[in-house]
Design a protein around this motif. Structure first.
Motif, PDB file in Angstrom:
ATOM      1  N   PHE A   1       0.823  -1.207   0.000  1.00 37.83           N
ATOM      2  CA  PHE A   1       0.000   0.000   0.000  1.00 37.83           C
ATOM      3  C   PHE A   1       0.860   1.262   0.000  1.00 37.83           C
ATOM      4  N   ASN A   2       1.684   1.380  -1.020  1.00 40.67           N
ATOM      5  CA  ASN A   2       2.516   2.569  -1.188  1.00 40.67           C
ATOM      6  C   ASN A   2       2.594   2.919  -2.672  1.00 40.67           C
ATOM      7  N   TYR A   3       3.372   3.952  -2.984  1.00 43.56           N
ATOM      8  CA  TYR A   3       3.470   4.430  -4.366  1.00 43.56           C
ATOM      9  C   TYR A   3       3.962   3.338  -5.299  1.00 43.56           C
ATOM     10  N   GLN A   4       4.954   2.583  -4.857  1.00 46.87           N
ATOM     11  CA  GLN A   4       5.520   1.539  -5.714  1.00 46.87           C
ATOM     12  C   GLN A   4       4.471   0.497  -6.106  1.00 46.87           C
ATOM     13  N   LYS A   5       3.725   0.009  -5.137  1.00 49.28           N
ATOM     14  CA  LYS A   5       2.782  -1.085  -5.400  1.00 49.28           C
ATOM     15  C   LYS A   5       1.527  -0.618  -6.136  1.00 49.28           C
ATOM     16  N   ASN A   6       1.242   0.719  -6.093  1.00 50.38           N
ATOM     17  CA  ASN A   6       0.207   1.297  -6.949  1.00 50.38           C
ATOM     18  C   ASN A   6      -1.152   0.609  -6.769  1.00 50.38           C
ATOM     19  N   THR A   7      -1.515   0.341  -5.514  1.00 49.64           N
ATOM     20  CA  THR A   7      -2.720  -0.454  -5.230  1.00 49.64           C
ATOM     21  C   THR A   7      -3.998   0.220  -5.699  1.00 49.64           C
ATOM     22  N   GLU A   8      -3.984   1.546  -5.779  1.00 48.72           N
ATOM     23  CA  GLU A   8      -5.202   2.239  -6.216  1.00 48.72           C
ATOM     24  C   GLU A   8      -5.618   1.861  -7.629  1.00 48.72           C
ATOM     25  N   MET A   9      -4.679   1.312  -8.416  1.00 47.87           N
ATOM     26  CA  MET A   9      -5.026   0.874  -9.771  1.00 47.87           C
ATOM     27  C   MET A   9      -6.049  -0.258  -9.737  1.00 47.87           C
ATOM     28  N   ILE A  10      -6.010  -1.077  -8.701  1.00 48.53           N
ATOM     29  CA  ILE A  10      -7.006  -2.148  -8.581  1.00 48.53           C
ATOM     30  C   ILE A  10      -8.401  -1.549  -8.457  1.00 48.53           C
ATOM     31  N   VAL A  11      -8.506  -0.439  -7.731  1.00 43.20           N
ATOM     32  CA  VAL A  11      -9.796   0.247  -7.615  1.00 43.20           C
ATOM     33  C   VAL A  11     -10.238   0.751  -8.983  1.00 43.20           C
ATOM     34  N   ASP A  12      -9.311   1.324  -9.752  1.00 37.93           N
ATOM     35  CA  ASP A  12      -9.634   1.823 -11.102  1.00 37.93           C
ATOM     36  C   ASP A  12     -10.066   0.679 -12.030  1.00 37.93           C
ATOM     37  N   ILE A  13      -9.408  -0.464 -11.904  1.00 37.30           N
ATOM     38  CA  ILE A  13      -9.778  -1.630 -12.710  1.00 37.30           C
ATOM     39  C   ILE A  13     -11.198  -2.071 -12.360  1.00 37.30           C
ATOM     40  N   CYS A  14     -11.509  -2.078 -11.073  1.00 32.45           N
ATOM     41  CA  CYS A  14     -12.850  -2.475 -10.632  1.00 32.45           C
ATOM     42  C   CYS A  14     -13.920  -1.490 -11.105  1.00 32.45           C
ATOM     43  N   LYS A  15     -13.581  -0.206 -11.123  1.00 31.24           N
ATOM     44  CA  LYS A  15     -14.524   0.797 -11.637  1.00 31.24           C
ATOM     45  C   LYS A  15     -14.841   0.525 -13.101  1.00 31.24           C
ATOM     46  N   LEU A  16     -13.812   0.157 -13.867  1.00 29.80           N
ATOM     47  CA  LEU A  16     -14.024  -0.163 -15.282  1.00 29.80           C
ATOM     48  C   LEU A  16     -14.856  -1.434 -15.433  1.00 29.80           C
ATOM     49  N   LEU A  17     -14.568  -2.448 -14.621  1.00 26.66           N
ATOM     50  CA  LEU A  17     -15.359  -3.686 -14.665  1.00 26.66           C
ATOM     51  C   LEU A  17     -16.817  -3.409 -14.291  1.00 26.66           C
ATOM     52  N   LYS A  18     -16.998  -2.436 -13.396  1.00 29.66           N
ATOM     53  CA  LYS A  18     -18.352  -2.046 -12.995  1.00 29.66           C
ATOM     54  C   LYS A  18     -19.097  -1.413 -14.164  1.00 29.66           C
ATOM     55  N   ASN A  19     -18.401  -0.564 -14.915  1.00 26.14           N
ATOM     56  CA  ASN A  19     -18.997   0.070 -16.091  1.00 26.14           C
ATOM     57  C   ASN A  19     -19.355  -0.958 -17.162  1.00 26.14           C
ATOM     58  N   LEU A  20     -18.586  -2.054 -17.182  1.00 27.98           N
ATOM     59  CA  LEU A  20     -18.838  -3.130 -18.150  1.00 27.98           C
ATOM     60  C   LEU A  20     -19.847  -4.151 -17.628  1.00 27.98           C
ATOM     61  N   SER A  21     -20.349  -3.899 -16.419  1.00 27.04           N
ATOM     62  CA  SER A  21     -21.361  -4.755 -15.772  1.00 27.04           C
ATOM     63  C   SER A  21     -20.875  -6.171 -15.506  1.00 27.04           C
ATOM     64  N   ILE A  22     -19.563  -6.318 -15.278  1.00 33.50           N
ATOM     65  CA  ILE A  22     -19.030  -7.657 -14.972  1.00 33.50           C
ATOM     66  C   ILE A  22     -18.252  -7.668 -13.655  1.00 33.50           C
ATOM     67  N   VAL A  23     -18.312  -6.567 -12.904  1.00 32.06           N
ATOM     68  CA  VAL A  23     -17.518  -6.486 -11.681  1.00 32.06           C
ATOM     69  C   VAL A  23     -17.931  -7.548 -10.663  1.00 32.06           C
ATOM     70  N   ASN A  24     -19.222  -7.926 -10.654  1.00 35.76           N
ATOM     71  CA  ASN A  24     -19.693  -8.918  -9.699  1.00 35.76           C
ATOM     72  C   ASN A  24     -19.212 -10.330 -10.007  1.00 35.76           C
ATOM     73  N   ASP A  25     -18.576 -10.495 -11.152  1.00 37.40           N
ATOM     74  CA  ASP A  25     -17.983 -11.799 -11.495  1.00 37.40           C
ATOM     75  C   ASP A  25     -16.689 -12.043 -10.714  1.00 37.40           C
ATOM     76  N   PHE A  26     -16.157 -10.979 -10.077  1.00 38.12           N
ATOM     77  CA  PHE A  26     -14.855 -11.072  -9.404  1.00 38.12           C
ATOM     78  C   PHE A  26     -14.951 -10.608  -7.956  1.00 38.12           C
ATOM     79  N   GLU A  27     -13.991 -11.092  -7.178  1.00 40.01           N
ATOM     80  CA  GLU A  27     -13.857 -10.693  -5.781  1.00 40.01           C
ATOM     81  C   GLU A  27     -12.362 -10.544  -5.509  1.00 40.01           C
ATOM     82  N   PHE A  28     -11.930  -9.332  -5.178  1.00 38.89           N
ATOM     83  CA  PHE A  28     -10.507  -9.042  -5.006  1.00 38.89           C
ATOM     84  C   PHE A  28     -10.136  -9.141  -3.525  1.00 38.89           C
TER      85      PHE A  28
END
Length: 364
Positions: free
Chosen positions: A197-224
Protein backbone atom coordinates in the motif's frame (compact mmCIF):
# COMPACT_ATOMS: atom_id res chain seq x y z
CA UNK A 1 34.48 -31.07 10.71
CA UNK A 2 33.82 -28.40 8.05
CA UNK A 3 35.06 -24.90 8.81
CA UNK A 4 32.14 -22.55 8.18
CA UNK A 5 32.15 -18.98 6.89
CA UNK A 6 30.25 -16.61 9.19
CA UNK A 7 27.85 -14.34 7.27
CA UNK A 8 25.98 -11.40 8.81
CA UNK A 9 22.70 -10.50 7.10
CA UNK A 10 21.51 -6.93 7.71
CA UNK A 11 17.95 -5.81 7.01
CA UNK A 12 16.12 -2.75 8.38
CA UNK A 13 12.75 -4.45 7.83
CA UNK A 14 11.28 -7.50 9.54
CA UNK A 15 7.61 -6.86 8.76
CA UNK A 16 5.68 -8.72 6.07
CA UNK A 17 7.37 -8.30 2.69
CA UNK A 18 9.49 -9.92 0.01
CA UNK A 19 12.82 -8.66 1.42
CA UNK A 20 12.44 -10.15 4.92
CA UNK A 21 11.03 -13.35 3.42
CA UNK A 22 14.10 -13.61 1.18
CA UNK A 23 16.43 -13.24 4.19
CA UNK A 24 14.44 -15.85 6.12
CA UNK A 25 14.67 -18.31 3.23
CA UNK A 26 18.43 -17.76 3.04
CA UNK A 27 19.14 -18.34 6.70
CA UNK A 28 16.75 -21.31 6.88
CA UNK A 29 18.33 -23.11 3.92
CA UNK A 30 20.96 -25.82 4.01
CA UNK A 31 24.26 -24.06 3.36
CA UNK A 32 27.00 -26.64 3.82
CA UNK A 33 29.80 -24.21 4.60
CA UNK A 34 28.04 -21.08 5.90
CA UNK A 35 26.84 -20.05 9.37
CA UNK A 36 24.28 -17.24 9.46
CA UNK A 37 23.87 -14.23 11.75
CA UNK A 38 21.15 -11.57 11.45
CA UNK A 39 20.76 -7.89 12.37
CA UNK A 40 17.14 -6.75 12.05
CA UNK A 41 14.38 -4.70 13.72
CA UNK A 42 12.12 -6.28 16.33
CA UNK A 43 9.08 -6.37 14.03
CA UNK A 44 6.48 -9.07 13.49
CA UNK A 45 6.53 -11.63 12.07
CA UNK A 46 10.12 -12.03 10.91
CA UNK A 47 12.28 -11.04 13.88
CA UNK A 48 11.11 -14.05 15.88
CA UNK A 49 11.54 -16.20 12.77
CA UNK A 50 15.10 -14.95 12.37
CA UNK A 51 15.88 -15.74 16.02
CA UNK A 52 14.39 -19.20 15.67
CA UNK A 53 16.47 -19.88 12.54
CA UNK A 54 19.87 -18.68 13.80
CA UNK A 55 19.52 -18.63 17.59
CA UNK A 56 18.99 -15.72 19.99
CA UNK A 57 22.70 -15.00 20.47
CA UNK A 58 23.27 -14.81 16.70
CA UNK A 59 20.52 -12.22 16.17
CA UNK A 60 21.03 -8.49 16.85
CA UNK A 61 18.19 -5.98 17.16
CA UNK A 62 18.54 -2.72 15.19
CA UNK A 63 16.05 0.12 14.46
CA UNK A 64 13.31 -0.14 11.83
CA UNK A 65 14.27 1.77 8.65
CA UNK A 66 16.50 4.21 10.52
CA UNK A 67 20.24 4.94 10.40
CA UNK A 68 22.04 5.71 13.66
CA UNK A 69 25.79 6.09 14.25
CA UNK A 70 25.54 4.28 17.60
CA UNK A 71 23.92 1.33 15.81
CA UNK A 72 26.78 1.26 13.31
CA UNK A 73 29.25 0.81 16.17
CA UNK A 74 26.96 -1.74 17.80
CA UNK A 75 27.15 -3.69 14.54
CA UNK A 76 30.92 -3.18 14.45
CA UNK A 77 31.31 -4.90 17.83
CA UNK A 78 28.89 -7.68 16.81
CA UNK A 79 30.96 -8.31 13.67
CA UNK A 80 34.21 -8.46 15.62
CA UNK A 81 32.90 -10.64 18.47
CA UNK A 82 31.38 -13.18 16.08
CA UNK A 83 34.28 -13.43 13.65
CA UNK A 84 32.11 -12.37 10.68
CA UNK A 85 33.73 -12.97 7.28
CA UNK A 86 30.98 -11.65 4.96
CA UNK A 87 28.54 -8.78 5.50
CA UNK A 88 25.42 -9.19 3.34
CA UNK A 89 23.04 -6.21 3.36
CA UNK A 90 19.49 -6.35 2.00
CA UNK A 91 17.79 -3.15 0.78
CA UNK A 92 18.77 0.53 0.79
CA UNK A 93 18.97 1.30 4.50
CA UNK A 94 20.80 -1.91 5.33
CA UNK A 95 23.17 -1.18 2.47
CA UNK A 96 24.45 1.95 4.22
CA UNK A 97 25.24 -0.03 7.37
CA UNK A 98 26.80 -2.89 5.41
CA UNK A 99 29.19 -0.88 3.27
CA UNK A 100 30.26 1.43 6.12
CA UNK A 101 30.98 -1.68 8.20
CA UNK A 102 33.16 -2.94 5.36
CA UNK A 103 35.03 0.38 5.39
CA UNK A 104 35.56 0.15 9.17
CA UNK A 105 36.50 -3.54 9.31
CA UNK A 106 37.92 -4.44 5.90
CA UNK A 107 35.43 -7.32 5.69
CA UNK A 108 33.84 -8.08 2.32
CA UNK A 109 30.43 -6.49 1.76
CA UNK A 110 27.80 -7.96 -0.53
CA UNK A 111 24.67 -5.92 -1.19
CA UNK A 112 21.28 -6.96 -2.59
CA UNK A 113 19.04 -4.07 -3.64
CA UNK A 114 15.76 -6.05 -3.86
CA UNK A 115 14.50 -3.56 -6.44
CA UNK A 116 15.78 -0.34 -8.00
CA UNK A 117 13.45 1.92 -5.98
CA UNK A 118 13.76 5.54 -7.10
CA UNK A 119 10.52 5.90 -9.04
CA UNK A 120 8.99 8.33 -6.53
CA UNK A 121 12.15 10.44 -6.03
CA UNK A 122 12.48 14.00 -7.33
CA UNK A 123 15.60 15.06 -9.27
CA UNK A 124 17.55 16.10 -6.18
CA UNK A 125 16.70 12.90 -4.31
CA UNK A 126 17.71 10.79 -7.31
CA UNK A 127 21.02 12.63 -7.65
CA UNK A 128 21.82 12.26 -3.94
CA UNK A 129 20.88 8.58 -3.83
CA UNK A 130 22.82 7.64 -6.96
CA UNK A 131 25.83 9.64 -5.73
CA UNK A 132 25.66 7.82 -2.39
CA UNK A 133 25.52 4.42 -4.11
CA UNK A 134 28.53 5.32 -6.27
CA UNK A 135 30.56 6.11 -3.15
CA UNK A 136 29.33 3.04 -1.25
CA UNK A 137 30.09 0.78 -4.22
CA UNK A 138 33.80 1.46 -3.60
CA UNK A 139 33.43 -0.59 -0.41
CA UNK A 140 31.25 -3.28 -2.01
CA UNK A 141 32.67 -6.61 -3.14
CA UNK A 142 29.59 -7.53 -5.20
CA UNK A 143 26.11 -6.16 -5.81
CA UNK A 144 23.49 -8.85 -6.32
CA UNK A 145 20.80 -7.98 -8.86
CA UNK A 146 17.78 -10.27 -8.58
CA UNK A 147 17.00 -9.97 -12.31
CA UNK A 148 18.68 -8.98 -15.57
CA UNK A 149 16.36 -5.98 -15.75
CA UNK A 150 17.53 -4.78 -12.35
CA UNK A 151 21.18 -5.27 -13.35
CA UNK A 152 20.65 -3.11 -16.44
CA UNK A 153 19.15 -0.33 -14.31
CA UNK A 154 22.04 -0.47 -11.83
CA UNK A 155 24.64 -0.25 -14.61
CA UNK A 156 22.76 2.48 -16.51
CA UNK A 157 22.51 4.57 -13.33
CA UNK A 158 26.28 4.30 -12.93
CA UNK A 159 26.23 2.71 -9.48
CA UNK A 160 29.36 0.72 -10.27
CA UNK A 161 31.21 -1.14 -13.02
CA UNK A 162 29.22 -3.91 -14.66
CA UNK A 163 31.75 -6.51 -13.47
CA UNK A 164 30.77 -5.78 -9.88
CA UNK A 165 27.14 -6.81 -10.48
CA UNK A 166 26.11 -10.46 -10.37
CA UNK A 167 22.59 -11.66 -11.26
CA UNK A 168 21.13 -14.23 -8.86
CA UNK A 169 17.36 -14.48 -9.33
CA UNK A 170 15.14 -14.93 -6.30
CA UNK A 171 14.05 -18.49 -5.67
CA UNK A 172 11.06 -20.04 -3.90
CA UNK A 173 10.24 -23.39 -2.37
CA UNK A 174 8.30 -25.47 -4.90
CA UNK A 175 5.06 -26.49 -3.14
CA UNK A 176 3.36 -29.84 -3.63
CA UNK A 177 -0.11 -28.33 -3.42
CA UNK A 178 -1.34 -26.64 -6.61
CA UNK A 179 -4.43 -24.71 -7.68
CA UNK A 180 -7.58 -26.73 -8.19
CA UNK A 181 -9.86 -26.81 -11.20
CA UNK A 182 -12.47 -25.21 -8.97
CA UNK A 183 -10.30 -22.09 -9.07
CA UNK A 184 -11.56 -21.41 -12.56
CA UNK A 185 -15.16 -22.44 -11.88
CA UNK A 186 -15.63 -20.43 -8.66
CA UNK A 187 -18.25 -17.66 -8.54
CA UNK A 188 -17.27 -14.95 -7.93
CA UNK A 189 -13.71 -15.54 -9.11
CA UNK A 190 -11.16 -14.77 -6.41
CA UNK A 191 -8.40 -12.36 -7.52
CA UNK A 192 -5.50 -12.21 -5.06
CA UNK A 193 -2.85 -9.53 -4.56
CA UNK A 194 -0.09 -8.89 -1.99
CA UNK A 195 0.66 -5.21 -1.42
CA UNK A 196 2.55 -2.76 0.80
CA UNK A 197 0.00 0.00 0.00
CA UNK A 198 2.52 2.57 -1.19
CA UNK A 199 3.47 4.43 -4.37
CA UNK A 200 5.52 1.54 -5.71
CA UNK A 201 2.78 -1.09 -5.40
CA UNK A 202 0.21 1.30 -6.95
CA UNK A 203 -2.72 -0.45 -5.23
CA UNK A 204 -5.20 2.24 -6.22
CA UNK A 205 -5.03 0.87 -9.77
CA UNK A 206 -7.01 -2.15 -8.58
CA UNK A 207 -9.80 0.25 -7.62
CA UNK A 208 -9.63 1.82 -11.10
CA UNK A 209 -9.78 -1.63 -12.71
CA UNK A 210 -12.85 -2.47 -10.63
CA UNK A 211 -14.52 0.80 -11.64
CA UNK A 212 -14.02 -0.16 -15.28
CA UNK A 213 -15.36 -3.69 -14.67
CA UNK A 214 -18.35 -2.05 -12.99
CA UNK A 215 -19.00 0.07 -16.09
CA UNK A 216 -18.84 -3.13 -18.15
CA UNK A 217 -21.36 -4.76 -15.77
CA UNK A 218 -19.03 -7.66 -14.97
CA UNK A 219 -17.52 -6.49 -11.68
CA UNK A 220 -19.69 -8.92 -9.70
CA UNK A 221 -17.98 -11.80 -11.50
CA UNK A 222 -14.86 -11.07 -9.40
CA UNK A 223 -13.86 -10.69 -5.78
CA UNK A 224 -10.51 -9.04 -5.01
CA UNK A 225 -8.56 -10.04 -1.87
CA UNK A 226 -5.64 -7.70 -1.11
CA UNK A 227 -3.25 -8.74 1.66
CA UNK A 228 -0.83 -6.31 3.29
CA UNK A 229 -0.48 -2.95 4.98
CA UNK A 230 1.28 0.38 4.42
CA UNK A 231 1.06 4.14 4.49
CA UNK A 232 -1.71 4.29 1.85
CA UNK A 233 -3.95 1.68 3.47
CA UNK A 234 -6.48 4.18 4.88
CA UNK A 235 -6.52 6.14 1.62
CA UNK A 236 -7.28 3.03 -0.42
CA UNK A 237 -9.93 1.91 2.06
CA UNK A 238 -11.66 5.29 1.80
CA UNK A 239 -11.47 5.19 -2.01
CA UNK A 240 -13.07 1.74 -2.08
CA UNK A 241 -15.91 2.98 0.11
CA UNK A 242 -16.45 6.12 -2.03
CA UNK A 243 -16.76 3.96 -5.15
CA UNK A 244 -19.16 1.52 -3.42
CA UNK A 245 -16.79 -1.38 -4.03
CA UNK A 246 -16.70 -2.70 -0.43
CA UNK A 247 -18.34 -5.98 -1.48
CA UNK A 248 -15.91 -6.42 -4.39
CA UNK A 249 -12.57 -5.48 -2.80
CA UNK A 250 -11.61 -7.06 0.50
CA UNK A 251 -8.66 -5.47 2.31
CA UNK A 252 -7.53 -8.50 4.29
CA UNK A 253 -4.66 -6.72 6.07
CA UNK A 254 -1.24 -8.21 6.84
CA UNK A 255 -1.47 -11.99 7.03
CA UNK A 256 1.64 -14.16 7.53
CA UNK A 257 -0.38 -17.09 6.17
CA UNK A 258 -1.45 -15.29 2.97
CA UNK A 259 0.76 -17.36 0.62
CA UNK A 260 -1.13 -20.50 1.68
CA UNK A 261 -4.33 -18.95 0.29
CA UNK A 262 -2.93 -18.69 -3.24
CA UNK A 263 -4.17 -22.21 -4.11
CA UNK A 264 -7.76 -21.02 -3.51
CA UNK A 265 -7.60 -18.23 -6.09
CA UNK A 266 -8.61 -17.71 -9.71
CA UNK A 267 -5.68 -15.44 -10.53
CA UNK A 268 -3.10 -13.08 -9.02
CA UNK A 269 -2.75 -9.41 -9.97
CA UNK A 270 0.21 -7.05 -9.56
CA UNK A 271 -0.10 -3.33 -10.29
CA UNK A 272 3.45 -2.33 -9.26
CA UNK A 273 5.23 0.62 -10.86
CA UNK A 274 8.54 -1.22 -10.47
CA UNK A 275 9.95 -4.41 -8.96
CA UNK A 276 13.22 -6.30 -8.45
CA UNK A 277 12.07 -9.89 -8.91
CA UNK A 278 8.87 -10.24 -6.86
CA UNK A 279 8.69 -13.31 -4.65
CA UNK A 280 4.89 -13.02 -4.51
CA UNK A 281 4.62 -13.55 -8.28
CA UNK A 282 6.93 -16.55 -8.10
CA UNK A 283 4.92 -18.04 -5.25
CA UNK A 284 1.66 -17.54 -7.15
CA UNK A 285 3.09 -19.10 -10.31
CA UNK A 286 4.63 -21.98 -8.33
CA UNK A 287 1.14 -23.17 -7.33
CA UNK A 288 -0.17 -22.61 -10.87
CA UNK A 289 -2.14 -19.43 -10.15
CA UNK A 290 -2.24 -17.35 -13.37
CA UNK A 291 -0.63 -13.93 -12.91
CA UNK A 292 -1.70 -10.64 -14.51
CA UNK A 293 1.03 -8.04 -13.92
CA UNK A 294 2.32 -4.67 -15.06
CA UNK A 295 4.95 -4.79 -17.79
CA UNK A 296 7.80 -3.48 -15.63
CA UNK A 297 11.31 -4.65 -14.69
CA UNK A 298 11.05 -7.69 -12.45
CA UNK A 299 7.61 -8.76 -13.64
CA UNK A 300 8.71 -9.08 -17.25
CA UNK A 301 11.89 -10.86 -16.15
CA UNK A 302 9.61 -13.68 -15.02
CA UNK A 303 6.59 -13.66 -17.32
CA UNK A 304 6.35 -14.42 -21.02
CA UNK A 305 3.10 -12.81 -22.13
CA UNK A 306 0.29 -15.27 -22.92
CA UNK A 307 2.66 -18.21 -22.31
CA UNK A 308 3.02 -18.43 -18.53
CA UNK A 309 1.28 -15.23 -17.44
CA UNK A 310 0.01 -11.87 -18.67
CA UNK A 311 1.62 -8.42 -18.86
CA UNK A 312 -0.17 -5.10 -19.31
CA UNK A 313 1.13 -1.54 -19.62
CA UNK A 314 1.28 0.09 -16.20
CA UNK A 315 -0.95 2.98 -17.30
CA UNK A 316 -3.50 0.87 -19.20
CA UNK A 317 -6.36 -0.26 -16.96
CA UNK A 318 -8.39 -1.20 -20.05
CA UNK A 319 -5.81 -3.84 -20.95
CA UNK A 320 -5.82 -5.21 -17.40
CA UNK A 321 -9.63 -5.42 -17.30
CA UNK A 322 -9.75 -7.03 -20.75
CA UNK A 323 -7.21 -9.66 -19.71
CA UNK A 324 -9.25 -10.50 -16.60
CA UNK A 325 -12.37 -10.86 -18.72
CA UNK A 326 -10.61 -13.02 -21.35
CA UNK A 327 -9.16 -15.32 -18.70
CA UNK A 328 -12.55 -15.69 -17.00
CA UNK A 329 -14.11 -16.74 -20.32
CA UNK A 330 -11.57 -19.40 -21.30
CA UNK A 331 -10.86 -22.50 -19.24
CA UNK A 332 -8.35 -23.66 -21.86
CA UNK A 333 -6.36 -20.44 -21.50
CA UNK A 334 -6.53 -20.63 -17.69
CA UNK A 335 -5.18 -24.20 -17.72
CA UNK A 336 -2.48 -23.37 -20.28
CA UNK A 337 -1.20 -20.38 -18.27
CA UNK A 338 -1.39 -22.34 -15.02
CA UNK A 339 0.73 -25.18 -16.43
CA UNK A 340 3.19 -22.76 -18.04
CA UNK A 341 3.60 -20.88 -14.76
CA UNK A 342 4.41 -24.04 -12.79
CA UNK A 343 6.94 -25.13 -15.42
CA UNK A 344 8.63 -21.69 -15.50
CA UNK A 345 9.19 -21.57 -11.74
CA UNK A 346 10.25 -25.20 -11.38
CA UNK A 347 12.83 -24.88 -14.16
CA UNK A 348 14.19 -21.41 -13.35
CA UNK A 349 13.29 -20.15 -9.88
CA UNK A 350 13.65 -23.00 -7.41
CA UNK A 351 15.26 -22.03 -4.10
CA UNK A 352 18.01 -24.66 -4.40
CA UNK A 353 19.41 -22.96 -7.49
CA UNK A 354 19.45 -19.58 -5.71
CA UNK A 355 21.12 -21.01 -2.58
CA UNK A 356 23.85 -22.72 -4.61
CA UNK A 357 24.74 -19.50 -6.45
CA UNK A 358 24.77 -17.38 -3.27
CA UNK A 359 26.93 -19.89 -1.40
CA UNK A 360 29.39 -19.93 -4.32
CA UNK A 361 29.54 -16.12 -4.12
CA UNK A 362 30.19 -16.17 -0.37
CA UNK A 363 33.05 -18.63 -0.80
CA UNK A 364 34.59 -17.10 -3.93
Amino acid sequence: MINKTNVLHITVRADIGGGPEHVFRLISSNFERVKHFVAAPNNKPYFLKFKYAVGDSNCLEIPFRKFEIKVLFKLFHFVRSNNISIIHSHGKGAGIYGRLLSLLTGIRAIHTLHGFHIGDYNKIQKYLYISLERVLSIFTYKIIAVSEGEKNKIVQAGFCHEKKVVVIPNGVIIPKEKVRQSGFLQKPKKVISFSRFNYQKNTEMIVDICKLLKNLSIVNDFEFHIYGDGEDFSKIKKLISEENLDKIINLAGPDPDARNKLVDGFCYISTSRWEGLPISLLEAMAVGLPVIATNVVGNRDIIENYKDGFLFDSDNINEAARTLSELADSKDMWEKISSGAIKKVEENFGIKKMITKIEELYLS
